[in-house]
Design an enzyme around this catalytic site. Structure first.
Site, PDB file in Angstrom:
ATOM      1  N   HIS A  87      -4.082  -5.952   9.602  1.00 34.78           N
ATOM      2  CA  HIS A  87      -5.078  -6.897   8.859  1.00 34.78           C
ATOM      3  C   HIS A  87      -5.488  -8.162   9.753  1.00 34.78           C
ATOM      4  O   HIS A  87      -6.379  -8.874   9.496  1.00 34.78           O
ATOM      5  CB  HIS A  87      -4.101  -7.500   7.389  1.00 34.78           C
ATOM      6  CG  HIS A  87      -2.970  -8.249   7.962  1.00 34.78           C
ATOM      7  ND1 HIS A  87      -1.643  -7.945   8.324  1.00 34.78           N
ATOM      8  CD2 HIS A  87      -2.930  -9.737   8.257  1.00 34.78           C
ATOM      9  CE1 HIS A  87      -0.972  -8.909   8.683  1.00 34.78           C
ATOM     10  NE2 HIS A  87      -1.721  -9.971   8.659  1.00 34.78           N
ATOM     11  N   ASP A 117      -0.144  -0.848   8.745  1.00 31.45           N
ATOM     12  CA  ASP A 117      -0.652  -2.438   9.017  1.00 31.45           C
ATOM     13  C   ASP A 117      -0.292  -2.476  10.671  1.00 31.45           C
ATOM     14  O   ASP A 117       0.064  -3.682  11.182  1.00 31.45           O
ATOM     15  CB  ASP A 117       0.213  -3.247   8.119  1.00 31.45           C
ATOM     16  CG  ASP A 117      -0.669  -4.609   8.491  1.00 31.45           C
ATOM     17  OD1 ASP A 117      -1.931  -4.566   8.648  1.00 31.45           O
ATOM     18  OD2 ASP A 117       0.148  -5.669   8.253  1.00 31.45           O
ATOM     19  N   GLY A 191      -0.384 -16.645  10.532  1.00 28.17           N
ATOM     20  CA  GLY A 191      -0.535 -16.805  11.804  1.00 28.17           C
ATOM     21  C   GLY A 191       0.405 -15.913  12.611  1.00 28.17           C
ATOM     22  O   GLY A 191       0.387 -15.633  13.851  1.00 28.17           O
ATOM     23  N   ASN A 192       1.821 -15.777  12.317  1.00 29.41           N
ATOM     24  CA  ASN A 192       2.710 -14.905  12.920  1.00 29.41           C
ATOM     25  C   ASN A 192       2.546 -13.565  12.836  1.00 29.41           C
ATOM     26  O   ASN A 192       3.156 -12.758  13.422  1.00 29.41           O
ATOM     27  CB  ASN A 192       4.221 -15.401  12.039  1.00 29.41           C
ATOM     28  CG  ASN A 192       5.096 -16.563  12.562  1.00 29.41           C
ATOM     29  OD1 ASN A 192       5.194 -17.546  11.800  1.00 29.41           O
ATOM     30  ND2 ASN A 192       5.194 -16.388  13.934  1.00 29.41           N
ATOM     31  N   SER A 193       1.749 -13.274  11.873  1.00 29.75           N
ATOM     32  CA  SER A 193       1.263 -11.748  11.591  1.00 29.75           C
ATOM     33  C   SER A 193       0.976 -10.942  13.037  1.00 29.75           C
ATOM     34  O   SER A 193       0.395 -11.426  13.739  1.00 29.75           O
ATOM     35  CB  SER A 193       0.129 -11.555  10.728  1.00 29.75           C
ATOM     36  OG  SER A 193       0.359 -12.014   9.461  1.00 29.75           O
ATOM     37  N   LEU A 245      -5.456  15.715  -0.364  1.00 26.56           N
ATOM     38  CA  LEU A 245      -5.618  16.762  -1.360  1.00 26.56           C
ATOM     39  C   LEU A 245      -7.011  16.729  -2.127  1.00 26.56           C
ATOM     40  O   LEU A 245      -7.223  17.560  -2.778  1.00 26.56           O
ATOM     41  CB  LEU A 245      -4.429  16.715  -2.240  1.00 26.56           C
ATOM     42  CG  LEU A 245      -3.168  17.463  -1.864  1.00 26.56           C
ATOM     43  CD1 LEU A 245      -2.075  17.275  -3.088  1.00 26.56           C
ATOM     44  CD2 LEU A 245      -3.490  18.904  -1.394  1.00 26.56           C
ATOM     45  N   GLY A 246      -7.626  15.436  -1.805  1.00 28.16           N
ATOM     46  CA  GLY A 246      -9.008  15.425  -2.839  1.00 28.16           C
ATOM     47  C   GLY A 246      -8.510  15.032  -4.238  1.00 28.16           C
ATOM     48  O   GLY A 246      -9.316  15.604  -5.065  1.00 28.16           O
TER      49      GLY A 246
END
Length: 342
Positions: A87, A117, A191-193, A245-246
């Site tokens: 992200h 992520d 901001g730590n992400s 699997l749609g």
């Protein structure tokens, strides 16, 4: 017994100032200081631009304003591979990395995986210092956890706490659950992400990914074992392959009569709301209204159960799906395709 610590001002034969400092620093402080010295050269700030503003979510991951973003990352190889969160970099037109010495370099996106992520970047420079992944399977609740990153764009910050819980799950922005999440009370801020969560040896036990804003001390990191597997796939293949699997499905409660008649232990199943005849998956045997309760010998009670089972090893391989049709259990064959655009 009384212990007297003498400084230089107390007369001859007194301890040096460095020796006094060593005594005053307790074991915990010494550990954190040593980790900071070891890890800080490997933690970077990530700046992105041209990024769309995401919808507000309970687990906030930190953006500045529309078109701009900032986050953290860390070096995993001396030849320039970096790990961060998906992200942080998703949708960005440009990505730049600020090294600890304040040098700012352009970065190339190697691959990203919204389902966990995790993203991998590459920069081209010399003299990088890498940190390594620890075995998160050996992490224990209560052990020291130290988070490093760049909260609110401030260059380099450290917080320390403990591992609060293990084996958590967290909903990613792609809608899938991230398994094996480490919970910590080491304070995180926007901001730590993408920064590392490390142990007392300075090895990575998790990739910081989310905070819950209304709560205190609820912060989450993707476990190092999961991150390491995903990073390897992204470096070698540029993506993480998953089965498809749609179908569109939704959780449905099963009546006690249906459960007893079909000898089911789960109280829920996945009702097929629609079947997509897109040719990616061979799903012709599935019907709208079918309730999936098993896949390839495994019980299915939720959509998340199905997601976990549809790994890369299922792509192109026929498998039996157990469905309830007209109230009765039956097996039908499907062949998952490859999920794209994830």
């Amino acid at each position: 017994m009384n212990i007297v610590i003498s400084g230089p001002e107390l007369g001859t034969g007194s301890a040096s100032s460095s020796e006094v400092d060593d005594v005053l620093l307790d074991a915990y402080s010494s550990t954190v200081v040593n980790v900071a010295k070891k890890v800080s050269p490997s933690v970077v700030q990530i700046k992105v631009s041209g990024q769309p503003q995401p919808a507000r979510q309970p687990a906030q991951r930190g953006r500045t304003h529309e078109g701009d973003g900032t986050g953290s990352g860390f070096v995993i190889s001396t030849d320039g591979y970096l790990v961060t969160n998906n992200h942080v970099v998703a949708g960005a037109s440009t990505i730049r990395v600020v090294l600890p010495d304040r040098d700012e370099l352009p970065a190339t996106l190697v691959g990203r995986d919204p389902a966990t992520d995790i993203a991998v970047l590459k920069v081209y420079t010399d003299g990088l210092r890498a940190i390594r992944f620890a075995d998160s399977g050996k992490v224990q609740v209560g052990q020291i956890a130290i988070a490093l990153g760049n909260p609110y764009g401030f260059q380099y910050s450290l917080t320390a706490g403990v591992v609060s819980a293990l084996g958590r799950t967290l909903r990613s922005e792609s809608g899938r659950l991230i398994d094996d999440v480490v919970q910590t009370d080491a304070a995180l801020n926007p901001g730590n992400s993408g920064g590392p969560l490390v142990n007392s040896q300075g090895d990575v036990i998790g990739v910081n990914t989310a905070i819950i804003l209304p709560a205190q001390g609820l912060c989450f990191a993707v476990s190092s074992n999961l991150a390491n597997r995903v990073v390897g796939k992204l470096i070698t293949e540029g993506r993480v392959r998953r089965g498809y699997l749609g179908i569109a499905g939704q959780l449905i409660n099963l009546t006690e009569r249906i459960r007893q008649y079909n000898q089911l232990t789960a109280r829920t199943g996945v009702m097929i709301a629609s079947v997509e005849p897109d040719g990616v998956a061979d799903n012709n045997n599935l019907r709208q209204g079918d309730i999936i309760v098993g896949y390839n010998g495994h019980e299915v009670a939720t959509v998340d159960d199905l997601h976990k089972l549809l790994t890369d090893s299922t792509i192109g391989r026929s498998a039996q799906v157990i469905v309830l049709r007209d109230g009765r259990k039956r097996g039908v064959m499907v062949t998952p395709g490859e999920l794209t655009g994830n």
